[in-house]
Design a protein around this motif. Structure first.
Motif, PDB file in Angstrom:
ATOM      1  N   ILE A  16     -46.287 -30.369  -9.462  1.00  0.00           N
ATOM      2  CA  ILE A  16     -46.889 -31.663  -9.129  1.00  0.00           C
ATOM      3  C   ILE A  16     -46.057 -32.360  -8.063  1.00  0.00           C
ATOM      4  O   ILE A  16     -44.831 -32.433  -8.166  1.00  0.00           O
ATOM      5  CB  ILE A  16     -46.979 -32.548 -10.393  1.00  0.00           C
ATOM      6  CG1 ILE A  16     -47.912 -31.910 -11.424  1.00  0.00           C
ATOM      7  CG2 ILE A  16     -47.445 -33.963 -10.046  1.00  0.00           C
ATOM      8  CD1 ILE A  16     -47.834 -32.548 -12.802  1.00  0.00           C
ATOM      9  N   LEU A  17     -46.727 -32.860  -7.031  1.00  0.00           N
ATOM     10  CA  LEU A  17     -46.042 -33.603  -5.970  1.00  0.00           C
ATOM     11  C   LEU A  17     -46.804 -34.904  -5.722  1.00  0.00           C
ATOM     12  O   LEU A  17     -47.966 -34.883  -5.340  1.00  0.00           O
ATOM     13  CB  LEU A  17     -45.973 -32.776  -4.679  1.00  0.00           C
ATOM     14  CG  LEU A  17     -45.341 -33.478  -3.465  1.00  0.00           C
ATOM     15  CD1 LEU A  17     -43.912 -33.919  -3.771  1.00  0.00           C
ATOM     16  CD2 LEU A  17     -45.370 -32.555  -2.245  1.00  0.00           C
ATOM     17  N   LEU A  18     -46.120 -36.019  -5.944  1.00  0.00           N
ATOM     18  CA  LEU A  18     -46.726 -37.330  -5.760  1.00  0.00           C
ATOM     19  C   LEU A  18     -45.980 -38.093  -4.675  1.00  0.00           C
ATOM     20  O   LEU A  18     -44.756 -37.971  -4.538  1.00  0.00           O
ATOM     21  CB  LEU A  18     -46.672 -38.146  -7.064  1.00  0.00           C
ATOM     22  CG  LEU A  18     -47.263 -37.488  -8.319  1.00  0.00           C
ATOM     23  CD1 LEU A  18     -47.117 -38.431  -9.503  1.00  0.00           C
ATOM     24  CD2 LEU A  18     -48.711 -37.103  -8.104  1.00  0.00           C
ATOM     25  N   GLY A  19     -46.723 -38.895  -3.901  1.00  0.00           N
ATOM     26  CA  GLY A  19     -46.080 -39.726  -2.892  1.00  0.00           C
ATOM     27  C   GLY A  19     -46.825 -39.706  -1.584  1.00  0.00           C
ATOM     28  O   GLY A  19     -47.965 -39.237  -1.489  1.00  0.00           O
ATOM     29  N   ILE A  52     -42.576 -41.364  -4.347  1.00  0.00           N
ATOM     30  CA  ILE A  52     -43.281 -42.637  -4.148  1.00  0.00           C
ATOM     31  C   ILE A  52     -42.259 -43.704  -3.777  1.00  0.00           C
ATOM     32  O   ILE A  52     -41.226 -43.850  -4.435  1.00  0.00           O
ATOM     33  CB  ILE A  52     -44.031 -43.044  -5.443  1.00  0.00           C
ATOM     34  CG1 ILE A  52     -45.078 -41.986  -5.793  1.00  0.00           C
ATOM     35  CG2 ILE A  52     -44.681 -44.403  -5.280  1.00  0.00           C
ATOM     36  CD1 ILE A  52     -45.756 -42.218  -7.137  1.00  0.00           C
ATOM     37  N   GLU A  53     -42.539 -44.469  -2.722  1.00  0.00           N
ATOM     38  CA  GLU A  53     -41.573 -45.457  -2.247  1.00  0.00           C
ATOM     39  C   GLU A  53     -41.508 -46.680  -3.143  1.00  0.00           C
ATOM     40  O   GLU A  53     -40.413 -47.187  -3.434  1.00  0.00           O
ATOM     41  CB  GLU A  53     -41.919 -45.882  -0.811  1.00  0.00           C
ATOM     42  CG  GLU A  53     -41.712 -44.771   0.223  1.00  0.00           C
ATOM     43  CD  GLU A  53     -41.916 -45.277   1.638  1.00  0.00           C
ATOM     44  OE1 GLU A  53     -42.053 -46.506   1.817  1.00  0.00           O
ATOM     45  OE2 GLU A  53     -41.927 -44.450   2.557  1.00  0.00           O
ATOM     46  N   ASP A  54     -42.625 -47.185  -3.595  1.00  0.00           N
ATOM     47  CA  ASP A  54     -42.639 -48.387  -4.420  1.00  0.00           C
ATOM     48  C   ASP A  54     -41.923 -48.133  -5.743  1.00  0.00           C
ATOM     49  O   ASP A  54     -42.250 -47.183  -6.474  1.00  0.00           O
ATOM     50  CB  ASP A  54     -44.081 -48.836  -4.677  1.00  0.00           C
ATOM     51  CG  ASP A  54     -44.145 -50.125  -5.480  1.00  0.00           C
ATOM     52  OD1 ASP A  54     -44.025 -51.205  -4.892  1.00  0.00           O
ATOM     53  OD2 ASP A  54     -44.299 -50.020  -6.715  1.00  0.00           O
ATOM     54  N   GLU A  55     -40.958 -48.988  -6.060  1.00  0.00           N
ATOM     55  CA  GLU A  55     -40.121 -48.771  -7.237  1.00  0.00           C
ATOM     56  C   GLU A  55     -40.931 -48.760  -8.527  1.00  0.00           C
ATOM     57  O   GLU A  55     -40.785 -47.859  -9.368  1.00  0.00           O
ATOM     58  CB  GLU A  55     -39.055 -49.876  -7.318  1.00  0.00           C
ATOM     59  CG  GLU A  55     -38.000 -49.639  -8.361  1.00  0.00           C
ATOM     60  CD  GLU A  55     -36.990 -48.565  -7.956  1.00  0.00           C
ATOM     61  OE1 GLU A  55     -36.421 -47.937  -8.869  1.00  0.00           O
ATOM     62  OE2 GLU A  55     -36.809 -48.342  -6.739  1.00  0.00           O
ATOM     63  N   ALA A  56     -41.784 -49.756  -8.715  1.00  0.00           N
ATOM     64  CA  ALA A  56     -42.557 -49.859  -9.955  1.00  0.00           C
ATOM     65  C   ALA A  56     -43.520 -48.695 -10.101  1.00  0.00           C
ATOM     66  O   ALA A  56     -43.658 -48.114 -11.201  1.00  0.00           O
ATOM     67  CB  ALA A  56     -43.312 -51.177  -9.991  1.00  0.00           C
ATOM     68  N   GLU A  57     -44.195 -48.305  -9.002  1.00  0.00           N
ATOM     69  CA  GLU A  57     -45.134 -47.194  -9.061  1.00  0.00           C
ATOM     70  C   GLU A  57     -44.412 -45.884  -9.373  1.00  0.00           C
ATOM     71  O   GLU A  57     -44.906 -45.053 -10.151  1.00  0.00           O
ATOM     72  CB  GLU A  57     -45.883 -47.064  -7.735  1.00  0.00           C
ATOM     73  CG  GLU A  57     -46.905 -48.177  -7.481  1.00  0.00           C
ATOM     74  CD  GLU A  57     -47.674 -47.916  -6.193  1.00  0.00           C
ATOM     75  OE1 GLU A  57     -47.722 -46.742  -5.764  1.00  0.00           O
ATOM     76  OE2 GLU A  57     -48.202 -48.881  -5.630  1.00  0.00           O
ATOM     77  N   ALA A  58     -43.222 -45.715  -8.769  1.00  0.00           N
ATOM     78  CA  ALA A  58     -42.461 -44.486  -9.002  1.00  0.00           C
ATOM     79  C   ALA A  58     -42.028 -44.402 -10.467  1.00  0.00           C
ATOM     80  O   ALA A  58     -42.166 -43.348 -11.107  1.00  0.00           O
ATOM     81  CB  ALA A  58     -41.241 -44.447  -8.090  1.00  0.00           C
TER      82      ALA A  58
END
Length: 255
Positions: A16-19, A52-58
């Motif tokens: 899985i790769l997210l971002g 993912i750059e956004d801290e909360a989303e990551a």
């Protein structure tokens, strides 16, 4: 050691790769080189990389994935990582991975660049040819201990992995190799507690010794340079009986 270095075979396996952006693209290139199948979050997989750059989303993505039992790497967030991705020196089939546990990717990169200049392109070919010669090596040295000693001696000499070798180097070695070294006890006077103060020759002997006898004054960092499976005996005097290649490490030399 706060993590276990491993090499994973990912050919044809889902990861899985997210971002988004360059962070994701860099990880995608790495996974593609390893032959992995890059998939989305809803796919069953054992590994995941969250770029993912956004801290909360990551953090939310990491929590969801870990709840499913997926091992996660979170880019630039070592505290969230189950595993980290090292800097890689690729001399296929030889792979050298340099990790800092997420402490500094820049340091790992700098070390990789230094090693790239030291390791010749022929290193991978040497590994391939040694693999292809396994049957001949076993026939020449049926005893496992003798075989290991012969290979160690070769890699310290005619098959030096840091030298540019000819295509027939392994064949030439097999045709001319001497028998494994005789039983010997070598005394090394340790000059400091810093293993980097060992000479290249001393470090190589430590890496080849079957048994290390050492005085109480020898620092554990020095002993860590010996083979992991080598015997270790703490003693204040050299042994009277020994087998194979043995070392006696005498405590720090006096100024």
């Amino acid at each position: 050691m706060n993590s276990l270095p491993v090499f994973l075979r990912l050919q044809g396996r889902p990861v899985i790769l997210l971002g988004e952006g360059e962070a994701r693209a860099a990880k995608a290139r790495l996974l593609e080189r390893a032959g992995a199948e890059i998939v989305g979050e809803d796919t069953d997989a054992a590994l995941a990389i969250v770029a993912i750059e956004d801290e909360a989303e990551a953090e939310a993505a990491v929590v969801r994935l870990k709840a499913r039992g997926v091992l996660v790497n979170a880019t630039d967030r070592p505290a969230l990582c189950d595993f980290t991705l090292p800097a890689i020196v690729d001399r296929e089939p030889v792979l050298i991975a340099i990790g800092t546990g997420g402490a500094s990717a820049g340091l790992a990169k700098a070390l990789r660049q230094r090693l790239e200049t030291l390791l010749p392109p022929s290193l991978g070919d040497l590994a391939t040819r040694l693999f292809g010669a396994r049957a001949a090596i076993r026939a020449r040295w049926p005893d496992a201990t003798a075989r290991r000693k012969a290979i160690d001696a070769a890699l310290d000499g005619p098959l030096d992995p840091l030298s540019a070798l000819s295509e027939d180097a392994v064949t030439s070695w097999l045709q001319s190799a001497d028998q494994a070294e005789a039983t010997a006890l070598i005394t090394i006077v340790v000059r400091s507690d810093d293993p980097d103060d060992l000479t290249l020759g001393e470090a190589r002997l430590l890496g080849r010794a079957d048994h290390v006898y050492h005085s109480p004054a020898v620092h554990p960092a020095i002993l860590d340079r010996a083979r992991a499976d080598a015997g270790r005996t703490r003693t204040s005097a050299p042994p009277r009986a020994f087998a194979g290649l043995s070392l006696y490490l005498l405590g720090k030399a006096q100024p």
